[in-house]
Design an enzyme around this catalytic site. Structure first.
Site, short mmCIF file in Angstrom:
data_model
loop_
_atom_site.label_atom_id
_atom_site.label_comp_id
_atom_site.label_asym_id
_atom_site.label_seq_id
_atom_site.Cartn_x
_atom_site.Cartn_y
_atom_site.Cartn_z
N HIS A 188 0.82 -1.21 0.00
CA HIS A 188 0.00 0.00 0.00
C HIS A 188 0.85 1.26 0.00
O HIS A 188 0.45 2.29 -0.52
CB HIS A 188 -1.02 -0.04 1.13
CG HIS A 188 -2.12 -1.00 0.82
ND1 HIS A 188 -2.08 -2.31 1.22
CD2 HIS A 188 -3.22 -0.85 0.05
CE1 HIS A 188 -3.14 -2.93 0.73
NE2 HIS A 188 -3.85 -2.07 0.03
N GLU A 429 -10.22 -11.43 -5.72
CA GLU A 429 -8.80 -11.32 -5.33
C GLU A 429 -8.31 -12.57 -4.60
O GLU A 429 -7.15 -12.67 -4.26
CB GLU A 429 -8.54 -10.05 -4.54
CG GLU A 429 -9.44 -9.82 -3.35
CD GLU A 429 -9.22 -8.47 -2.68
OE1 GLU A 429 -8.27 -7.75 -3.02
OE2 GLU A 429 -10.02 -8.14 -1.79
N ASP A 453 -3.83 -8.56 -4.93
CA ASP A 453 -3.97 -9.71 -4.05
C ASP A 453 -4.13 -11.00 -4.83
O ASP A 453 -3.65 -12.05 -4.43
CB ASP A 453 -5.16 -9.52 -3.10
CG ASP A 453 -4.80 -8.63 -1.93
OD1 ASP A 453 -3.71 -8.84 -1.36
OD2 ASP A 453 -5.56 -7.72 -1.60
N CYS A 500 -9.39 -3.32 -10.90
CA CYS A 500 -9.02 -2.14 -10.10
C CYS A 500 -7.67 -2.34 -9.40
O CYS A 500 -7.22 -1.47 -8.67
CB CYS A 500 -10.11 -1.80 -9.09
SG CYS A 500 -10.34 -3.06 -7.84
C1 PEP Z 1 -6.09 -5.54 -5.04
O1 PEP Z 1 -5.87 -6.41 -4.20
O2 PEP Z 1 -5.76 -5.61 -6.22
C2 PEP Z 1 -6.79 -4.30 -4.63
C3 PEP Z 1 -7.17 -3.41 -5.52
O3 PEP Z 1 -6.96 -4.10 -3.31
P1 PEP Z 1 -5.79 -3.60 -2.32
O4 PEP Z 1 -4.60 -3.26 -3.14
O5 PEP Z 1 -6.34 -2.43 -1.59
O6 PEP Z 1 -5.59 -4.79 -1.46
MG MG Z 2 -6.84 -6.34 -2.27
#
Ligand code: PEP
Ligand code: MG
Length: 573
Positions: A188, A429, A453, A500
């Site tokens: 993140h 995911e 993920d 996404c």
């Molecule tokens: C993902 O896992 O691709 C996602 C968009 O969620 P995050 O990155 O917030 O886990």
């Molecule tokens: Mg995720």
């Protein structure tokens, strides 16, 4: 001296090092003489005043830029003023305990008491008390404060790792680059750095040990190189590279205002991923929707568990700003690398495989219903879609939908309006749900692919861990086939699919998704122009052919070099 890491947020910068080393202070129970105890009483009051001043300064600084965070520092001042706490510390000092032990033991008693409170709003206060305690103990130890909220211009932050709560407060104006010892491309921190447009390199082993505060450093997040104490030539070379990079960015900038479409005008909707709506707001006219609203950032930013009212206001604000464009609100995804500083959770050996996101929400029903109520109440102000993260089974979908219905019923009981047609969807995911796409699609209105993920769980390679990045990346051919499968199944059932995760905003992969027929891609704000540009290179038919070729390939290297050649071939024409 050159060090090699992994570029996790594009760009080139140079500046002065700020080593972010949160102070580690060790305290043991010790006694002192009567006369020292007398001096400690005065010292305690003096340090308390210094702490008050520090907090007041932070509060003032944040008042205009971030009033929410300013409130946290105001609350900390109130804690320092608490008479019972002061009395307890003074008593311990008078009993001839050393100053640090007097502070440590008194705070601990209060923290234990608070943590037993049934009301989560009260027990959540323990993290604030910990913070205030650490501030005082740091002052006792004479260690200067380290925080990321207020830094000198042209700073390059060097850290072991940065948590999302660190990046949330980072001084965006003055930080020109980030170097960490650990952290993967889809951690993140990387996602936030990219959305802020701050160049970042991770995986620089022993950076904290090798680099000195104030030293000059170049960070080249295009090559993953970091040059410590650069020579004049190296500085000139970096300036030249930066210039070239900026020129290229300038060219792609013209694509920002254009719609995202193929060369034969087939449109692919581009969405933006947000945590709050800050710089991203200015880009809203150039995107079709908000494809991922990571609500956990509201929880991480707030310093306390946000109430229904606070969340409702925040969600409503974003829906109003979106002016009718769809907003995909993802319910709380906490756990993994995202923690709430005010909520103490049992320690897990493998937090990414643990009680994360929906799993956590289903265990804390009240908290979940509060969020769903807030979201539904806001739904009347725009086009809200609600999305559940970390779905691993059909049972998970059923449980999430049951909570969603319960939130609706409770709003009806309270006679509060909401849009009963609010769409519900899931993130794909966890590989298990991807393989159950047929059944999953029947339960929901839409799916969004979380490639960050999905890759992590498909390849068993931690997205945070720079050491295993090659194993993570090696999963691309497999993940593409899986996404193609999910898309086909959902599309057959007339359900919308979007991507996404970070791959959706990567100009190398975005055309492949479009070739699969996916018509919605959501990404961090710094990716929009590059994706629009890449998409404009190909016709829909060409994209389909590209997808067919790519799905036959069995290595990431092959896919990347094939795509790069395809894009370069088109650009050169
Ligand atoms: C993902 O896992 O691709 C996602 C968009 O969620 P995050 O990155 O917030 O886990
Ligand atoms: Mg995720």
């Amino acid at each position: 001296m050159t060090y090699q890491g992994n570029g996790i947020s594009e760009g080139i910068a140079n500046g002065r090092i700020y080593r972010y080393l949160p102070a580690e202070i060790h305290i043991t129970r010790q006694s002192v003489s009567k006369s020292e105890a007398g001096q400690n009483l005065e010292k305690f009051q003096r340090l308390r005043r210094t702490a008050m001043q520090e907090l007041l300064q932070m509060e003032h600084k944040l008042q205009t830029t971030d009033p929410g965070k300013a409130k946290i520092f105001a609350a900390h001042q109130e804690m320092l003023e608490d008479e019972e706490l002061q009395e307890s510390i003074s008593n311990a000092i008078e009993e001839c305990y050393s100053l640090d032990w007097a502070i440590e033991s008194s705070f601990s008693q209060f923290i234990t008491l608070l943590s037993k409170a049934k009301d989560p709003l009260i027990s959540a206060r323990t993290a604030d008390l910990e913070d205030v305690k650490n501030r005082l103990l740091r002052l006792v130890a004479g260690v200067p404060e380290r925080n990321l909220a207020e830094l000198p211009p042209d700073t390059i932050v060097v850290a072991y790792e940065l948590l999302p709560s660190d990046t949330a407060v980072i001084d965006r104006e003055h930080v020109k680059g980030i170097i960490t010892e650990i952290g993967g491309v889809t951690s993140h921190t990387a996602i936030i750095a990219r959305s802020y447009g701050i160049p970042a390199v991770s995986g620089v082993t022993d950076a904290l040990e090798c680099f000195q505060d104030g030293g000059e450093i170049i960070i080249n997040a295009l090559s993953g190189e970091v040059i410590y104490a650069p020579t004049q030539e190296e500085l000139l070379e970096a300036a030249h590279l930066k210039n070239e990079y900026m020129k290229e960015k300038e060219v792609s900038k013209q694509f920002l205002v254009r719609p995202c479409q193929t060369s034969d005008h087939v449109s692919v909707k581009t969405g933006i991923n947000i945590g709050a709506l800050e710089e991203e707001e200015s880009l809203l006219p150039y995107v079709d929707y908000i494809g991922l609203f990571r609500t956990e950032f509201i929880y991480m930013d707030s310093g306390h568990m946000p109430t229904e009212e606070e969340q409702y206001e925040a969600y409503r604000h974003i829906l109003e700003k979106a002016r009718g464009k769809t907003v995909v609100l993802r319910t709380l995804d906490i756990g993994g690398d995202k923690v709430l500083p005010y909520l103490e959770l049992p320690k897990e050996e493998n937090p990414f495989l643990g009680n994360r996101a929906l799993r956590f929400c289903l265990e804390h029903e009240e908290l979940f219903i509060t969020q769903l109520r807030a979201a539904l109440r806001a739904s009347v102000y725009g086009d809200l879609w609600v999305m559940f993260p970390m779905i691993g089974s059909i049972g998970d979908i059923r449980s999430a939908l049951t909570a969603f219905e319960a939130a609706k019923r409770s709003l009806e009981k309270d006679r509060l309006p909401f849009d009963d047609g609010t769409k519900v969807g899931i993130m794909i995911e966890i590989p298990a749900i991807a393989l159950l796409a047929e059944e999953a699609a029947r339960q929901v209105d839409f799916a969004s692919i979380g490639t960050n993920d999905l890759l992590q769980y498909l390849t068993a390679a931690d997205r945070q861990n720079a050491q295993v990045i090659k194993y993570y990346n090696a999963g691309i051919p497999a993940v593409l086939r899986l996404i193609d499968y999910v898309n086909q199944i959902f599309t057959e059932q007339g359900k919308t699919v979007s991507v996404c995760g970070e791959m959706g905003g990567d100009p190398v992969y975005a055309p492949i998704f479009a070739g699969m027929g996916i018509r919605k891609l959501s990404m961090g704000m710094s990716r929009i122009t590059a994706v629009k540009q890449a998409m404009s290179c190909f016709s829909a038919e060409e994209l389909c052919a590209i997808k067919d070729c790519v799905l036959e390939m069995d290595s990431t290297e092959q896919i990347v070099s094939f795509m790069k050649a395809e894009i370069a071939g088109k650009r050169d024409k």
